[in-house]
Design a protein around this motif. Structure first.
Motif, PDB file in Angstrom:
ATOM      1  N   LEU A 252       0.729  -1.321   0.077  1.00 55.52           N
ATOM      2  CA  LEU A 252      -0.085   0.045  -0.076  1.00 55.52           C
ATOM      3  C   LEU A 252       0.876   1.223   0.092  1.00 55.52           C
ATOM      4  CD1 LEU A 252      -2.668  -0.949   2.378  1.00 55.52           C
ATOM      5  CD2 LEU A 252      -3.118  -0.202   0.223  1.00 55.52           C
ATOM      6  N   MET A 253       1.838   1.182   0.857  1.00 54.94           N
ATOM      7  CA  MET A 253       2.701   2.544   0.938  1.00 54.94           C
ATOM      8  C   MET A 253       3.607   2.722  -0.466  1.00 54.94           C
ATOM      9  SD  MET A 253       3.767   2.697   5.028  1.00 54.94           S
ATOM     10  CE  MET A 253       4.424   4.243   5.096  1.00 54.94           C
ATOM     11  N   GLU A 254       3.901   1.753  -0.950  1.00 59.71           N
ATOM     12  CA  GLU A 254       4.842   1.648  -2.093  1.00 59.71           C
ATOM     13  C   GLU A 254       3.988   2.204  -3.335  1.00 59.71           C
ATOM     14  OE1 GLU A 254       6.591  -2.176  -2.747  1.00 59.71           O
ATOM     15  OE2 GLU A 254       7.891  -2.210  -1.325  1.00 59.71           O
ATOM     16  N   THR A 255       2.812   1.682  -3.447  1.00 59.84           N
ATOM     17  CA  THR A 255       1.888   2.104  -4.413  1.00 59.84           C
ATOM     18  C   THR A 255       1.045   3.554  -4.403  1.00 59.84           C
ATOM     19  OG1 THR A 255       1.130  -0.235  -4.607  1.00 59.84           O
ATOM     20  CG2 THR A 255      -0.341   1.450  -5.786  1.00 59.84           C
ATOM     21  N   ALA A 256       0.834   3.911  -2.869  1.00 56.86           N
ATOM     22  CA  ALA A 256       0.505   5.120  -2.479  1.00 56.86           C
ATOM     23  C   ALA A 256       1.813   6.280  -3.053  1.00 56.86           C
ATOM     24  CB  ALA A 256       0.270   5.455  -1.124  1.00 56.86           C
ATOM     25  N   ALA A 257       2.906   5.666  -2.694  1.00 59.55           N
ATOM     26  CA  ALA A 257       4.120   6.851  -3.166  1.00 59.55           C
ATOM     27  C   ALA A 257       4.226   7.041  -4.449  1.00 59.55           C
ATOM     28  CB  ALA A 257       5.311   6.121  -2.651  1.00 59.55           C
ATOM     29  N   LEU A 258       3.509   6.401  -5.403  1.00 57.26           N
ATOM     30  CA  LEU A 258       3.614   6.678  -6.842  1.00 57.26           C
ATOM     31  C   LEU A 258       2.693   7.853  -7.267  1.00 57.26           C
ATOM     32  CD1 LEU A 258       3.114   2.810  -8.196  1.00 57.26           C
ATOM     33  CD2 LEU A 258       5.254   4.243  -7.884  1.00 57.26           C
ATOM     34  N   LEU A 262       0.550  14.468  -5.531  1.00 58.78           N
ATOM     35  CA  LEU A 262       0.276  15.065  -4.175  1.00 58.78           C
ATOM     36  C   LEU A 262       1.609  15.369  -3.272  1.00 58.78           C
ATOM     37  CD1 LEU A 262      -2.767  12.655  -2.999  1.00 58.78           C
ATOM     38  CD2 LEU A 262      -2.854  15.018  -3.848  1.00 58.78           C
ATOM     39  N   GLY A 263       2.749  15.170  -3.945  1.00 60.76           N
ATOM     40  CA  GLY A 263       4.119  15.366  -3.390  1.00 60.76           C
ATOM     41  C   GLY A 263       4.570  14.117  -2.739  1.00 60.76           C
ATOM     42  N   LEU A 282       0.459   9.774   8.627  1.00 64.60           N
ATOM     43  CA  LEU A 282       0.989   9.531   7.280  1.00 64.60           C
ATOM     44  C   LEU A 282       0.314  10.638   6.597  1.00 64.60           C
ATOM     45  CD1 LEU A 282       2.549   7.372   5.740  1.00 64.60           C
ATOM     46  CD2 LEU A 282       0.374   6.429   5.184  1.00 64.60           C
ATOM     47  N   PHE A 283       1.367  11.144   5.548  1.00 70.53           N
ATOM     48  CA  PHE A 283       0.605  12.354   4.955  1.00 70.53           C
ATOM     49  C   PHE A 283       1.677  12.477   3.551  1.00 70.53           C
ATOM     50  CE2 PHE A 283       4.000  14.441   6.852  1.00 70.53           C
ATOM     51  CZ  PHE A 283       4.522  15.483   6.162  1.00 70.53           C
ATOM     52  N   PHE A 284       0.836  12.933   2.480  1.00 73.47           N
ATOM     53  CA  PHE A 284       1.653  13.438   1.337  1.00 73.47           C
ATOM     54  C   PHE A 284       1.789  15.068   1.521  1.00 73.47           C
ATOM     55  CE2 PHE A 284      -0.712  10.056  -0.845  1.00 73.47           C
ATOM     56  CZ  PHE A 284       0.123   9.424  -1.409  1.00 73.47           C
ATOM     57  N   GLY A 285       2.831  15.396   1.133  1.00 75.58           N
ATOM     58  CA  GLY A 285       3.334  17.088   1.059  1.00 75.58           C
ATOM     59  C   GLY A 285       3.993  17.367   0.125  1.00 75.58           C
ATOM     60  N   ARG A 286       3.830  18.725  -0.477  1.00 75.39           N
ATOM     61  CA  ARG A 286       4.523  19.119  -1.628  1.00 75.39           C
ATOM     62  C   ARG A 286       4.869  20.561  -0.941  1.00 75.39           C
ATOM     63  NH1 ARG A 286       5.404  18.327  -6.594  1.00 75.39           N
ATOM     64  NH2 ARG A 286       3.736  16.705  -6.530  1.00 75.39           N
ATOM     65  N   GLN A 287       6.209  21.115  -0.784  1.00 77.57           N
ATOM     66  CA  GLN A 287       6.538  22.224  -0.001  1.00 77.57           C
ATOM     67  C   GLN A 287       5.772  23.476  -0.585  1.00 77.57           C
ATOM     68  OE1 GLN A 287       8.616  21.558   2.432  1.00 77.57           O
ATOM     69  NE2 GLN A 287       8.531  23.874   3.041  1.00 77.57           N
ATOM     70  N   GLY A 288       5.476  23.949   0.274  1.00 71.93           N
ATOM     71  CA  GLY A 288       4.574  25.275   0.131  1.00 71.93           C
ATOM     72  C   GLY A 288       3.091  25.125  -0.400  1.00 71.93           C
ATOM     73  N   SER A 373      -8.446   3.023   2.245  1.00 73.31           N
ATOM     74  CA  SER A 373      -9.586   3.636   1.222  1.00 73.31           C
ATOM     75  C   SER A 373      -8.894   3.872   0.203  1.00 73.31           C
ATOM     76  CB  SER A 373     -10.213   5.021   1.777  1.00 73.31           C
ATOM     77  OG  SER A 373      -9.435   6.025   1.912  1.00 73.31           O
ATOM     78  N   GLU A 374      -9.437   4.714  -0.891  1.00 72.82           N
ATOM     79  CA  GLU A 374      -8.691   5.142  -2.013  1.00 72.82           C
ATOM     80  C   GLU A 374      -8.216   6.482  -2.361  1.00 72.82           C
ATOM     81  OE1 GLU A 374     -10.829   5.300  -5.757  1.00 72.82           O
ATOM     82  OE2 GLU A 374     -12.685   5.862  -4.892  1.00 72.82           O
ATOM     83  N   SER A 375      -7.996   7.048  -1.039  1.00 71.90           N
ATOM     84  CA  SER A 375      -7.622   8.598  -1.168  1.00 71.90           C
ATOM     85  C   SER A 375      -5.977   8.777  -1.503  1.00 71.90           C
ATOM     86  CB  SER A 375      -7.978   9.356   0.244  1.00 71.90           C
ATOM     87  OG  SER A 375      -7.226   8.459   1.369  1.00 71.90           O
ATOM     88  N   TRP A 376      -5.235   7.584  -1.552  1.00 74.50           N
ATOM     89  CA  TRP A 376      -4.007   7.429  -1.991  1.00 74.50           C
ATOM     90  C   TRP A 376      -4.011   7.356  -3.637  1.00 74.50           C
ATOM     91  CZ3 TRP A 376      -3.481   2.898  -4.367  1.00 74.50           C
ATOM     92  CH2 TRP A 376      -4.205   1.747  -3.877  1.00 74.50           C
ATOM     93  N   SER A 377      -5.003   6.976  -4.228  1.00 76.60           N
ATOM     94  CA  SER A 377      -4.898   6.514  -5.607  1.00 76.60           C
ATOM     95  C   SER A 377      -4.740   7.707  -6.538  1.00 76.60           C
ATOM     96  CB  SER A 377      -6.194   5.892  -5.917  1.00 76.60           C
ATOM     97  OG  SER A 377      -6.271   5.355  -7.473  1.00 76.60           O
ATOM     98  N   ARG A 378      -3.889   7.177  -7.665  1.00 77.44           N
ATOM     99  CA  ARG A 378      -3.687   7.978  -8.672  1.00 77.44           C
ATOM    100  C   ARG A 378      -4.856   8.589  -9.743  1.00 77.44           C
ATOM    101  NH1 ARG A 378       1.296   6.159 -12.159  1.00 77.44           N
ATOM    102  NH2 ARG A 378       0.903   8.232 -13.063  1.00 77.44           N
ATOM    103  N   LEU A 379      -5.721   7.139  -9.580  1.00 77.62           N
ATOM    104  CA  LEU A 379      -7.048   7.416 -10.362  1.00 77.62           C
ATOM    105  C   LEU A 379      -7.704   8.689  -9.989  1.00 77.62           C
ATOM    106  CD1 LEU A 379      -8.097   3.798 -10.500  1.00 77.62           C
ATOM    107  CD2 LEU A 379      -6.773   4.806 -12.183  1.00 77.62           C
ATOM    108  N   LEU A 380      -7.488   9.442  -8.907  1.00 76.19           N
ATOM    109  CA  LEU A 380      -8.330  10.499  -8.294  1.00 76.19           C
ATOM    110  C   LEU A 380      -7.594  11.689  -8.864  1.00 76.19           C
ATOM    111  CD1 LEU A 380      -9.003   9.442  -4.484  1.00 76.19           C
ATOM    112  CD2 LEU A 380     -10.761   9.452  -6.475  1.00 76.19           C
TER     113      LEU A 380
END
Length: 384
Positions: A252-258, A262-263, A282-288, A373-380
């Motif tokens: 899950l974490m490897e796939t989410a990191a793709l 989202l950063g 656990l979070f995605f982050g893009r600086q700024g 859930s699917e909030s990490w998915s690239r399809l979104l």
């Protein structure tokens, strides 16, 4: 994700019902990916074109090769009389613990049809859903019409998990990021330096934008292995919770990191003055930009500490704002924050044949969302 069939129910633990023709509704196979990718582009991206290799690889990874995959637990498609796929329902298995018993739950992600010609097939997929008797299936972003169909089929909607919380730290930059998400051409406007100055003034005169730092806590970056250990300990109080194995969580974490849009995917552990972990997130982050929080975990009774430290961390890292799915056990701590708002994010719906699972959900004895859930998915967010 947002569904393309607004009048169709969008989830269910789908198995092919015995009275549906076996050649019309069946499990999705690798040879179907080209057709399903084409449907995805038409239904969710409003474009008629063949899917690229990146999309095909992602569909294969997420829906045909996740841990615990079996055809009877995965996606289904409908073939018309010509043998063409005219509708599809993407789904993936997710292991859950239900009162100490491990089950294969199902997350339904996208329901799509080839325009009006695919409505008959979509109706057959819907019929298969309605006739199934799932242990647990769910969708975390259903439309209002879909939520009504869920209720008619015996499912239920979780009102708190259907909300998104938002906490702002730098209002001008947060507003710019919102504008850029809706109007991509605005990314070329040279507003960054100006808005940075505006936010500095706002934070100087309006202290609510700067979250207080809790005392006696230490926050540090942590590894996937540490997150796995914390997740087991900090979710065991819930009757319904993810039953992640180490391999499940690693995948899950490897796939989410793709999901680079989202950063970067990051995890932090929060410990007390004695060095004992009391929470992690656990979070995605893009600086700024925005911090997209997937999961917040904590020991019972430490919700205020963990939520407060998380927001202090995110603010200190320079993010404009943070958002994530609301959870019942965190609501009191979230609502005590200033510059906090909540908005509807899509209905979180679930269906089960077990009365005790429904009862647990009603009393909020459930942990879902984020990686569950699917909030990490690239399809979104991707494949525009």
């Amino acid at each position: 994700m947002n569904q393309s069939l607004d009048k169709m129910p969008t989830t269910g633990n789908v198995s092919v019902a015995p009275h549906v023709e076996p050649r019309s509704v069946r499990a999705m196979e690798a040879g179907d990916l080209q057709s399903v990718g084409r449907l995805f582009n038409k239904a969710f991206r409003n474009k008629i074109q063949e899917p690229g290799g990146d999309l095909l690889d992602y569909l294969d990874r997420v829906f045909l090769k996740p841990p615990g995959y079996a055809p009877e637990l995965g996606s289904i498609v409908h073939e018309n009389s010509k043998g063409q796929i005219d509708s599809a329902l993407l789904a993936m298995p997710m292991a859950f613990d239900i009162g100490g018993r491990r089950i294969a739950a199902r997350l339904l992600c996208a329901f799509m049809a080839d325009g009006r010609s695919g409505l008959v097939g979509a109706a057959q997929l819907t019929r298969a859903i309605r006739l199934s008797q799932p242990e647990l299936c769910f969708s975390d972003n259903a439309s209002p019409a879909s939520a009504d169909h869920w209720a008619a089929a015996g499912g239920m909607m979780l009102p708190i998990q259907s909300l998104e919380w938002q906490r702002v730290f730098r209002p001008s930059q947060a507003g710019l990021r919102e504008l850029q998400s809706k109007l991509p051409s605005s990314r070329y406007l040279p507003l960054g330096p100006i808005l940075g100055g505006v936010d500095s003034l706002a934070r100087r005169y309006f202290k609510a934008f700067t979250p207080p730092i809790p005392r006696g806590l230490v926050s540090q970056a942590s590894s996937p292995d540490e997150f796995f250990a914390h997740s087991r300990r900090m979710t065991e109080r819930f009757f319904i919770r993810p039953a992640w194995s180490r391999d499940d969580l690693a995948w899950l974490m490897e796939t989410a990191a793709l999901n680079r849009t989202l950063g970067s995917l990051q995890c932090r552990t929060i410990s007390d003055a004695k060095g004992e972990p009391v929470g992690c997130y656990l979070f995605f982050g893009r600086q700024g930009g925005w911090a997209h929080v997937l999961n917040i975990l904590c020991l019972e009774g430490r919700e205020f500490d963990v939520v407060g430290q998380m927001f202090a961390d995110i603010d200190a890292s320079g993010y404009a704002a943070a958002h994530g799915m609301a959870q019942p056990f965190l609501m009191n701590a979230l609502m005590r924050q200033r510059q906090m708002s909540f908005r509807h994010r899509g209905y979180f719906c679930m269906l089960t044949r077990h009365r005790e699972v429904n009862e647990a959900a009603i009393r909020n004895d459930i942990f879902v969302g984020g990686l569950a859930s699917e909030s990490w998915s690239r399809l979104l967010t991707d494949f525009r």
